[in-house]
Design an enzyme around this catalytic site. Sequence first.
Site, PDB file in Angstrom:
ATOM      1  N   TYR A  65      -6.629 -20.022  26.146  1.00  0.00           N
ATOM      2  CA  TYR A  65      -5.881 -18.717  26.454  1.00  0.00           C
ATOM      3  C   TYR A  65      -6.771 -17.902  27.741  1.00  0.00           C
ATOM      4  O   TYR A  65      -6.435 -17.241  28.518  1.00  0.00           O
ATOM      5  CB  TYR A  65      -5.836 -17.768  25.320  1.00  0.00           C
ATOM      6  CG  TYR A  65      -4.655 -17.849  24.580  1.00  0.00           C
ATOM      7  CD1 TYR A  65      -4.595 -19.187  23.889  1.00  0.00           C
ATOM      8  CD2 TYR A  65      -3.616 -17.027  24.478  1.00  0.00           C
ATOM      9  CE1 TYR A  65      -3.277 -19.289  23.294  1.00  0.00           C
ATOM     10  CE2 TYR A  65      -2.508 -17.093  23.906  1.00  0.00           C
ATOM     11  CZ  TYR A  65      -2.118 -18.149  23.169  1.00  0.00           C
ATOM     12  OH  TYR A  65      -1.204 -18.307  22.487  1.00  0.00           O
TER      13      TYR A  65
ATOM     14  N   LYS B 211      -9.249 -30.892  16.959  1.00  0.00           N
ATOM     15  CA  LYS B 211      -8.351 -31.993  17.454  1.00  0.00           C
ATOM     16  C   LYS B 211      -9.925 -32.926  17.929  1.00  0.00           C
ATOM     17  O   LYS B 211      -9.922 -33.388  19.102  1.00  0.00           O
ATOM     18  CB  LYS B 211      -7.696 -31.873  18.696  1.00  0.00           C
ATOM     19  CG  LYS B 211      -6.901 -33.107  18.924  1.00  0.00           C
ATOM     20  CD  LYS B 211      -5.812 -33.480  17.934  1.00  0.00           C
ATOM     21  CE  LYS B 211      -5.189 -34.877  18.401  1.00  0.00           C
ATOM     22  NZ  LYS B 211      -4.303 -35.469  17.440  1.00  0.00           N
TER      23      LYS B 211
ATOM     24  N   ASP C  11      -3.103 -31.918  14.034  1.00  0.00           N
ATOM     25  CA  ASP C  11      -1.689 -32.272  13.823  1.00  0.00           C
ATOM     26  C   ASP C  11      -1.586 -32.689  12.182  1.00  0.00           C
ATOM     27  O   ASP C  11      -0.463 -32.310  11.741  1.00  0.00           O
ATOM     28  CB  ASP C  11      -1.446 -33.814  14.495  1.00  0.00           C
ATOM     29  CG  ASP C  11      -2.493 -34.920  14.425  1.00  0.00           C
ATOM     30  OD1 ASP C  11      -3.598 -34.474  13.950  1.00  0.00           O
ATOM     31  OD2 ASP C  11      -2.434 -35.910  14.987  1.00  0.00           O
TER      32      ASP C  11
ATOM     33  N   ASP D   6      -2.200 -20.403  17.165  1.00  0.00           N
ATOM     34  CA  ASP D   6      -1.036 -19.457  17.626  1.00  0.00           C
ATOM     35  C   ASP D   6      -0.084 -20.192  17.049  1.00  0.00           C
ATOM     36  O   ASP D   6       0.964 -19.685  16.458  1.00  0.00           O
ATOM     37  CB  ASP D   6      -0.957 -19.468  19.212  1.00  0.00           C
ATOM     38  CG  ASP D   6       0.224 -18.998  19.656  1.00  0.00           C
ATOM     39  OD1 ASP D   6       0.878 -17.880  19.248  1.00  0.00           O
ATOM     40  OD2 ASP D   6       1.146 -19.524  20.422  1.00  0.00           O
TER      41      ASP D   6
ATOM     42  N   ASP E  48       2.608 -19.692  13.424  1.00  0.00           N
ATOM     43  CA  ASP E  48       4.196 -19.590  13.473  1.00  0.00           C
ATOM     44  C   ASP E  48       4.773 -20.376  12.264  1.00  0.00           C
ATOM     45  O   ASP E  48       5.547 -20.036  11.575  1.00  0.00           O
ATOM     46  CB  ASP E  48       4.757 -20.078  14.733  1.00  0.00           C
ATOM     47  CG  ASP E  48       4.980 -18.617  15.671  1.00  0.00           C
ATOM     48  OD1 ASP E  48       4.225 -17.754  15.526  1.00  0.00           O
ATOM     49  OD2 ASP E  48       6.101 -18.825  16.357  1.00  0.00           O
TER      50      ASP E  48
HETATM   51  C1  IPM Z   1       1.028 -14.304  19.460  1.00  0.00           C
HETATM   52  C2  IPM Z   1       2.081 -14.215  20.386  1.00  0.00           C
HETATM   53  C3  IPM Z   1       0.966 -14.226  21.673  1.00  0.00           C
HETATM   54  C4  IPM Z   1       0.106 -15.502  21.785  1.00  0.00           C
HETATM   55  C5  IPM Z   1       2.037 -14.197  22.880  1.00  0.00           C
HETATM   56  C6  IPM Z   1       2.887 -13.117  22.958  1.00  0.00           C
HETATM   57  C7  IPM Z   1       1.068 -14.069  24.223  1.00  0.00           C
HETATM   58  O1  IPM Z   1       2.705 -15.552  20.398  1.00  0.00           O
HETATM   59  O2  IPM Z   1       0.440 -13.410  19.043  1.00  0.00           O
HETATM   60  O3  IPM Z   1       0.993 -15.172  18.582  1.00  0.00           O
HETATM   61  O4  IPM Z   1       0.569 -16.451  22.055  1.00  0.00           O
HETATM   62  O5  IPM Z   1      -1.066 -14.948  21.223  1.00  0.00           O
HETATM   63 MG    MG Z   2       2.426 -16.750  18.856  1.00  0.00          MG
END
Ligand code: IPM
Ligand code: MG
Length: 323
Positions: A143, A194, A226, A250, A254
Amino acid sequence: MSSNRKLMVMPGDGIGPEVMNETLRLLDWLAKYKNINFDTIERDVGGKSYDLHGTPLTDEALSDALECDAVLFGAVGGPKYDDLDFELKPERGLLTLRKELDLFANLRPAIVFPPLVEASTLKPEVVEGLDIMILRELTGGVYFAEPRGIDIMPDGSKKGYDTNLYTTPEIERIGRVAFDLAKKRNNKVTSVEKANVMLSGVLWREVISELSEEYPDVELSHMLVDNAAMQLVRDPKQFDVIVTGNLFGDILSDIAAMLTGSIGMLPSASLNSDNKGMYEPVHGSAPDISGKELANPIAAILSVAMMLKYSFNMSEASSAIEN
Ligand code: IPM
Ligand code: MG
């Protein structure tokens, strides 16, 4: 003269302001019933800030955030801003705040509340009672590392590149947070990288392994990312604390969100080494449902509970909110 804690409120874009409105009601409740008072200031961030000030985060908003004891963040982004220059995109506002406040430790708990077991797309027995913590390194890795760019090559074609980079101190400090968290939970850390392909992953594994010698009571295992993604949907209850770098965190968070039924359920805390923090729902600005009163505010509300616990040591009030 006031000794109230100073709280920065940044609703941002899309459903950000909608879920923030619900959390602000909670602040009133805390004042009334728990005698916990905050002086709040509100600043623009993301697309809203770009629309009004031409930048996703003004210097003033950043320095005000640095002055506050904690930041409550909504969400940023939306299709309206897709064509902006990279540096002007709403997400830059969020990333600058994380970096400048040195919020390297991002705690993303995934908890399945009993009445919501059926909300998950996974079988109830797979997710029932789930309580895991994803700890994402938030100020390093791909990042932020340099070099990065899109360059034109001699033959006129382009190359786009990013760098994944972690230093020993960066890995060590997030590792410590992981082991300390595990000690207060179920004494298990799974470190995810990884290392079969990436040298930054080799170093990551090495540093975490060395560090684990200082934590003999915590069981450490290593997992390739993975496989970790697969294990998260196959048998998520095998995990306690997962520690990983910025990009993998990240993605895995999710996945973890969907175990709980909705990304609208996942709060997060981003902390610096003094436990100063920014608190934000993991979900984004959800432009498809914004303005329709459909957004689930639970992630934002639980983020306030995390703030009370991690930045202000108010476990009782924090639990009251969770309950
Ligand atoms: C998160 C989001 C952010 C990230 C985006 C909005 C830049 O997806 O906080 O997980 O990738 O960190
Ligand atoms: Mg995110």
